[in-house]
Design an enzyme around this catalytic site. Sequence first.
Site: not given
Length: 189
Positions: A66, A64, A112, A19, A14
Amino acid sequence: MKLIVGLGNPGAKYRATRHNIGFIALDEITYQENVTFNKSQFEADTAEFFANGEKVLLVKPQTFMNESGRSVGPLMTYYNVSPEDVLVIYDDLDLPVGKVRLRQKGSAGGHNGIKSLIAHIGTPEFNRVRIGIDRPNRGEEVIAHVLGNFPKNTHEDMLSAVKLAADASLYWAQGHSFVDTMNQYNSKK
């Protein structure tokens, strides 16, 4: 003490995704302040430095996106940091790549990571630096967009936004009010 939180997802997979722009902005701050993420606490990688005689803790939650609040809430409790001494840097679909917007409070707006922070902190009243990642192309899923990398033709705009977000965060950390910080940096780009 101040907390500057960058939102993102852990792991090499990632690292360069849209994000993870919050993590990327924190990396810029560590570069400018010549510090490294060398500690793991409350499910977060942290780095620290002093600005204007006050400790500043940089926080990359490793929960993560969320579940970001699961890390930040306990850190705030442990260090006795109030919401007005927290600044969160994160991606925003409603801003074009290269744009940065600062806000003192607000709703999660469908994000989120911010929903999790509000739930764990107990208030939406914390400082925010939103970095634009643009909307997905027609037919592209939002998840695929946010977890995708920035196209090469947007790298220059993305990097200038990261630098601006880092500069605004450091300006605030040096003791300026967030209202003053917003006045200084919301008009820059």
